[in-house]
Scaffold this motif. Structure first.
Motif, PDB file in Angstrom:
ATOM      1  N   ILE A  43     -26.487   9.628 -25.508  1.00 40.87           N
ATOM      2  CA  ILE A  43     -25.560   8.485 -25.604  1.00 40.87           C
ATOM      3  C   ILE A  43     -24.807   8.374 -24.270  1.00 40.87           C
ATOM      4  O   ILE A  43     -23.783   9.029 -24.082  1.00 40.87           O
ATOM      5  N   PRO A  44     -25.298   7.561 -23.348  1.00 36.65           N
ATOM      6  CA  PRO A  44     -24.606   7.446 -22.064  1.00 36.65           C
ATOM      7  C   PRO A  44     -23.297   6.666 -22.194  1.00 36.65           C
ATOM      8  O   PRO A  44     -23.083   5.930 -23.164  1.00 36.65           O
ATOM      9  N   VAL A  45     -22.434   6.847 -21.215  1.00 34.32           N
ATOM     10  CA  VAL A  45     -21.184   6.094 -21.163  1.00 34.32           C
ATOM     11  C   VAL A  45     -21.510   4.609 -21.131  1.00 34.32           C
ATOM     12  O   VAL A  45     -22.458   4.181 -20.486  1.00 34.32           O
ATOM     13  N   GLY A  46     -20.722   3.806 -21.851  1.00 38.39           N
ATOM     14  CA  GLY A  46     -20.952   2.370 -21.924  1.00 38.39           C
ATOM     15  C   GLY A  46     -21.706   1.945 -23.173  1.00 38.39           C
ATOM     16  O   GLY A  46     -21.844   0.757 -23.448  1.00 38.39           O
ATOM     17  N   THR A  47     -22.199   2.909 -23.946  1.00 39.72           N
ATOM     18  CA  THR A  47     -22.948   2.614 -25.164  1.00 39.72           C
ATOM     19  C   THR A  47     -21.995   2.238 -26.295  1.00 39.72           C
ATOM     20  O   THR A  47     -20.922   2.830 -26.442  1.00 39.72           O
ATOM     21  N   LEU A  48     -22.389   1.268 -27.105  1.00 39.92           N
ATOM     22  CA  LEU A  48     -21.633   0.913 -28.297  1.00 39.92           C
ATOM     23  C   LEU A  48     -21.836   2.025 -29.326  1.00 39.92           C
ATOM     24  O   LEU A  48     -22.977   2.395 -29.631  1.00 39.92           O
ATOM     25  N   VAL A  49     -20.732   2.583 -29.838  1.00 41.34           N
ATOM     26  CA  VAL A  49     -20.818   3.732 -30.743  1.00 41.34           C
ATOM     27  C   VAL A  49     -19.952   3.497 -31.971  1.00 41.34           C
ATOM     28  O   VAL A  49     -19.090   2.614 -31.996  1.00 41.34           O
ATOM     29  N   ARG A  50     -20.183   4.323 -32.993  1.00 44.89           N
ATOM     30  CA  ARG A  50     -19.335   4.355 -34.178  1.00 44.89           C
ATOM     31  C   ARG A  50     -18.809   5.772 -34.332  1.00 44.89           C
ATOM     32  O   ARG A  50     -19.557   6.735 -34.256  1.00 44.89           O
ATOM     33  N   ASP A  51     -17.520   5.856 -34.560  1.00 48.12           N
ATOM     34  CA  ASP A  51     -16.889   7.131 -34.889  1.00 48.12           C
ATOM     35  C   ASP A  51     -16.984   7.249 -36.404  1.00 48.12           C
ATOM     36  O   ASP A  51     -16.226   6.609 -37.137  1.00 48.12           O
ATOM     37  N   THR A  52     -17.957   8.009 -36.898  1.00 50.50           N
ATOM     38  CA  THR A  52     -18.202   8.066 -38.338  1.00 50.50           C
ATOM     39  C   THR A  52     -17.065   8.737 -39.096  1.00 50.50           C
ATOM     40  O   THR A  52     -16.948   8.562 -40.309  1.00 50.50           O
ATOM     41  N   ALA A  53     -16.209   9.479 -38.404  1.00 49.25           N
ATOM     42  CA  ALA A  53     -15.064  10.101 -39.068  1.00 49.25           C
ATOM     43  C   ALA A  53     -14.038   9.052 -39.483  1.00 49.25           C
ATOM     44  O   ALA A  53     -13.354   9.211 -40.495  1.00 49.25           O
ATOM     45  N   THR A  54     -13.941   7.951 -38.717  1.00 51.33           N
ATOM     46  CA  THR A  54     -12.950   6.916 -39.026  1.00 51.33           C
ATOM     47  C   THR A  54     -13.592   5.575 -39.358  1.00 51.33           C
ATOM     48  O   THR A  54     -12.921   4.686 -39.882  1.00 51.33           O
ATOM     49  N   GLY A  55     -14.877   5.388 -39.021  1.00 48.53           N
ATOM     50  CA  GLY A  55     -15.555   4.119 -39.233  1.00 48.53           C
ATOM     51  C   GLY A  55     -15.317   3.107 -38.125  1.00 48.53           C
ATOM     52  O   GLY A  55     -15.858   2.007 -38.170  1.00 48.53           O
ATOM     53  N   ARG A  56     -14.530   3.465 -37.128  1.00 48.14           N
ATOM     54  CA  ARG A  56     -14.227   2.534 -36.038  1.00 48.14           C
ATOM     55  C   ARG A  56     -15.401   2.436 -35.069  1.00 48.14           C
ATOM     56  O   ARG A  56     -16.134   3.402 -34.863  1.00 48.14           O
ATOM     57  N   GLN A  57     -15.554   1.258 -34.454  1.00 47.91           N
ATOM     58  CA  GLN A  57     -16.608   1.031 -33.471  1.00 47.91           C
ATOM     59  C   GLN A  57     -15.977   0.756 -32.113  1.00 47.91           C
ATOM     60  O   GLN A  57     -14.901   0.173 -32.029  1.00 47.91           O
ATOM     61  N   GLY A  58     -16.676   1.154 -31.066  1.00 48.14           N
ATOM     62  CA  GLY A  58     -16.174   0.915 -29.728  1.00 48.14           C
ATOM     63  C   GLY A  58     -17.193   1.309 -28.688  1.00 48.14           C
ATOM     64  O   GLY A  58     -18.336   1.659 -29.002  1.00 48.14           O
ATOM     65  N   THR A  59     -16.767   1.267 -27.445  1.00 54.24           N
ATOM     66  CA  THR A  59     -17.614   1.620 -26.313  1.00 54.24           C
ATOM     67  C   THR A  59     -17.244   3.015 -25.838  1.00 54.24           C
ATOM     68  O   THR A  59     -16.062   3.289 -25.587  1.00 54.24           O
ATOM     69  N   LEU A  60     -18.232   3.888 -25.710  1.00 52.85           N
ATOM     70  CA  LEU A  60     -17.991   5.247 -25.226  1.00 52.85           C
ATOM     71  C   LEU A  60     -17.584   5.174 -23.766  1.00 52.85           C
ATOM     72  O   LEU A  60     -18.313   4.624 -22.936  1.00 52.85           O
ATOM     73  N   ARG A  61     -16.411   5.686 -23.442  1.00 53.74           N
ATOM     74  CA  ARG A  61     -15.891   5.639 -22.073  1.00 53.74           C
ATOM     75  C   ARG A  61     -16.070   6.956 -21.337  1.00 53.74           C
ATOM     76  O   ARG A  61     -16.297   6.969 -20.141  1.00 53.74           O
ATOM     77  N   ASP A  62     -15.923   8.077 -22.020  1.00 50.21           N
ATOM     78  CA  ASP A  62     -16.042   9.373 -21.352  1.00 50.21           C
ATOM     79  C   ASP A  62     -16.024  10.471 -22.405  1.00 50.21           C
ATOM     80  O   ASP A  62     -15.575  10.256 -23.528  1.00 50.21           O
ATOM     81  N   VAL A  63     -16.513  11.634 -22.032  1.00 50.46           N
ATOM     82  CA  VAL A  63     -16.442  12.835 -22.861  1.00 50.46           C
ATOM     83  C   VAL A  63     -16.151  13.991 -21.921  1.00 50.46           C
ATOM     84  O   VAL A  63     -16.871  14.200 -20.941  1.00 50.46           O
ATOM     85  N   PHE A  64     -15.062  14.704 -22.179  1.00 49.00           N
ATOM     86  CA  PHE A  64     -14.754  15.857 -21.336  1.00 49.00           C
ATOM     87  C   PHE A  64     -13.827  16.813 -22.068  1.00 49.00           C
ATOM     88  O   PHE A  64     -13.172  16.424 -23.037  1.00 49.00           O
ATOM     89  N   PRO A  65     -13.742  18.062 -21.593  1.00 51.63           N
ATOM     90  CA  PRO A  65     -12.818  19.019 -22.204  1.00 51.63           C
ATOM     91  C   PRO A  65     -11.383  18.621 -21.869  1.00 51.63           C
ATOM     92  O   PRO A  65     -11.021  18.495 -20.715  1.00 51.63           O
ATOM     93  N   TYR A  66     -10.594  18.389 -22.885  1.00 52.57           N
ATOM     94  CA  TYR A  66      -9.218  17.944 -22.718  1.00 52.57           C
ATOM     95  C   TYR A  66      -8.269  19.078 -23.060  1.00 52.57           C
ATOM     96  O   TYR A  66      -8.426  19.748 -24.077  1.00 52.57           O
TER      97      TYR A  66
END
Length: 108
Positions: A43-66
């Motif tokens: 799933i590259p950055v910019g892909t339309l995704v669904r957060d199945t934990a909340t049901g919300r949809q959006g565009t993946l912006r980044d993933v990193f250790p926070y």
């Protein structure tokens, strides 16, 4: 050469100002502080995704250790490890939210 006033000298007694000392300028390698966003496996950055934990949809912006500021070590206590988070922006704009990357799936 004209005499120097005390204001022309640094605290160490060396001349100050824009005069060339005759020494070559120190070369510092450029530092790239920007690290491109990585996304998730498949799933590259910019892909339309669904957060199945909340049901919300959006565009993946980044993933990193926070690491939150309150996770910094306190003397005598173990430090909390950084947490991997997915940053997602709502479709149509709005405030990003963070999600555990596990339940984030790409939409067709």
């Amino acid at each position: 050469m004209s005499p120097r006033s005390p204001s022309d000298l640094s605290p160490t007694g060396n001349p100050t100002g824009s005069r060339n000392s005759g020494l070559p300028a120190k070369s510092t390698p450029p530092v790239d502080a920007y690290v491109p966003a990585a996304g998730l496996p498949g799933i590259p950055v910019g892909t339309l995704v669904r957060d199945t934990a909340t049901g919300r949809q959006g565009t993946l912006r980044d993933v990193f250790p926070y690491e939150s500021l309150d996770a910094r070590p306190v003397p005598g206590l173990p430090a909390r490890p950084p947490r991997l988070l997915a940053f997602i922006r709502p479709v149509g704009g709005g405030r990003e939210w963070t999600a555990d990357p596990g339940p984030v799936v790409a939409l067709p």
